[in-house]
Design a protein around this motif. Structure first.
Motif, PDB file in Angstrom:
ATOM      1  N   LEU A  30      -4.450   7.312  -7.020  1.00 14.43           N
ATOM      2  CA  LEU A  30      -6.039   6.376  -7.625  1.00 14.43           C
ATOM      3  C   LEU A  30      -5.521   4.987  -7.836  1.00 14.43           C
ATOM      4  CD1 LEU A  30      -7.644   9.446  -9.943  1.00 14.43           C
ATOM      5  CD2 LEU A  30      -8.241   8.581  -8.083  1.00 14.43           C
ATOM      6  N   ILE A  31      -4.530   5.191  -8.471  1.00 16.90           N
ATOM      7  CA  ILE A  31      -3.702   3.225  -8.751  1.00 16.90           C
ATOM      8  C   ILE A  31      -3.512   2.794  -7.411  1.00 16.90           C
ATOM      9  CG2 ILE A  31      -1.864   2.328  -9.877  1.00 16.90           C
ATOM     10  CD1 ILE A  31      -1.484   4.211 -11.952  1.00 16.90           C
ATOM     11  N   GLN A  32      -2.681   3.147  -6.083  1.00 18.87           N
ATOM     12  CA  GLN A  32      -3.089   2.774  -5.024  1.00 18.87           C
ATOM     13  C   GLN A  32      -4.504   2.549  -4.274  1.00 18.87           C
ATOM     14  OE1 GLN A  32      -0.036   5.540  -2.885  1.00 18.87           O
ATOM     15  NE2 GLN A  32       1.438   4.979  -3.047  1.00 18.87           N
ATOM     16  N   LYS A  33      -5.099   3.706  -4.566  1.00 19.07           N
ATOM     17  CA  LYS A  33      -6.350   2.820  -3.972  1.00 19.07           C
ATOM     18  C   LYS A  33      -7.376   2.173  -4.939  1.00 19.07           C
ATOM     19  CE  LYS A  33      -7.615   7.717  -2.354  1.00 19.07           C
ATOM     20  NZ  LYS A  33      -8.552   8.694  -2.632  1.00 19.07           N
ATOM     21  N   LEU A  34      -6.969   1.593  -5.733  1.00 21.66           N
ATOM     22  CA  LEU A  34      -7.726   0.518  -6.819  1.00 21.66           C
ATOM     23  C   LEU A  34      -7.102  -0.628  -6.800  1.00 21.66           C
ATOM     24  CD1 LEU A  34      -7.977   2.453 -10.350  1.00 21.66           C
ATOM     25  CD2 LEU A  34      -9.980   2.161  -8.490  1.00 21.66           C
ATOM     26  N   LEU A  36      -4.728  -2.139  -7.614  1.00 20.44           N
ATOM     27  CA  LEU A  36      -3.568  -2.425  -8.636  1.00 20.44           C
ATOM     28  C   LEU A  36      -2.327  -2.645  -8.110  1.00 20.44           C
ATOM     29  CD1 LEU A  36      -5.006   0.071 -11.364  1.00 20.44           C
ATOM     30  CD2 LEU A  36      -5.613  -2.272 -10.937  1.00 20.44           C
ATOM     31  N   TYR A  63       0.843  -2.462 -15.114  1.00 18.50           N
ATOM     32  CA  TYR A  63      -0.347  -2.258 -13.463  1.00 18.50           C
ATOM     33  C   TYR A  63      -1.002  -3.496 -13.964  1.00 18.50           C
ATOM     34  CZ  TYR A  63       1.909   1.472 -11.587  1.00 18.50           C
ATOM     35  OH  TYR A  63       2.679   3.141 -11.281  1.00 18.50           O
ATOM     36  N   SER A  65      -4.963  -5.847 -12.459  1.00 26.38           N
ATOM     37  CA  SER A  65      -5.906  -5.398 -11.924  1.00 26.38           C
ATOM     38  C   SER A  65      -6.131  -6.874 -10.808  1.00 26.38           C
ATOM     39  CB  SER A  65      -7.826  -4.610 -11.736  1.00 26.38           C
ATOM     40  OG  SER A  65      -7.723  -5.840 -12.874  1.00 26.38           O
ATOM     41  N   SER A  66      -7.109  -6.781 -10.377  1.00 29.43           N
ATOM     42  CA  SER A  66      -7.544  -8.226 -10.035  1.00 29.43           C
ATOM     43  C   SER A  66      -8.305  -9.535 -10.230  1.00 29.43           C
ATOM     44  CB  SER A  66      -8.411  -8.421  -8.306  1.00 29.43           C
ATOM     45  OG  SER A  66      -9.532  -7.408  -8.744  1.00 29.43           O
TER      46      SER A  66
END
Length: 173
Positions: A30-34, A36, A63, A65-66
């Motif tokens: 999930l972290i990869q999909k987001l 991050l 992590y 985020s953008s």
């Protein structure tokens, strides 16, 4: 601290087939999909809560985020700053009391002969005081209220013509 895009590593510390591994792998996907990005170089994260409580995470996995939001993973420990301050103050107070007691003990060792003489004088004064003309209840009241010896209470009552209020005032002021 640099923000770099790195693939999320698989957790190899956990035994294969455990439910923790399955959940950790799902979280990593999930972290990869987001999208991050892992932030390296952070060794400790502290979050302040109300009432001086800190949530501490040592060696976190962080992590970013953008939109400058951070996700922090790791074991949380709680530190109550108010309790630590109270414990510190109590230890300081005990140390101070111990020092004062030691100083008093040292002083009392040197001053015992003078103290003994004062005690003997006070006993002689109590024996020598004549209580005629003064009510025993008044003496007890003055002793209790002014926190003085019987001899001082009798003397104060005689000086103030058996006026309890003035006797107490003369002893306490």
């Amino acid at each position: 601290m640099s923000v770099e895009s790195q693939p999320v590593e698989k957790i190899s510390e956990l035994p294969a087939g455990s439910t923790t591994v399955v959940h950790a792998e799902k979280a990593q996907k999930l972290i990869q999909k987001l999208g991050l990005k892992r932030v390296e170089g952070i060794t400790r994260v502290a979050m302040r809560r109300p009432k001086n409580i800190l949530l501490i995470i040592n060696e976190p996995i962080v992590y970013k985020s953008s939109n400058n939001a951070y996700i922090v993973l790791g074991k949380v420990t709680v530190e109550d700053m108010a309790a630590q301050a109270r414990a510190f103050n109590e230890s300081q107070k005990q140390a101070t009391e111990t020092k004062e007691e030691a100083a008093i003990t040292e002083e009392s060792g040197d001053a015992q002969p003078a103290d003994t003489a004062k005690i003997e004088e006070s006993f002689e004064q109590e024996k020598a005081v004549d209580e005629t003309g003064v009510d025993a209840k008044d003496i007890e009241l003055v002793m209790a209220q002014a926190n003085v010896s019987r001899a001082k209470a009798v003397t104060a009552l005689k000086e103030n013509n058996s006026d309890v209020v003035n006797a107490i005032m003369s002893l306490t002021m």
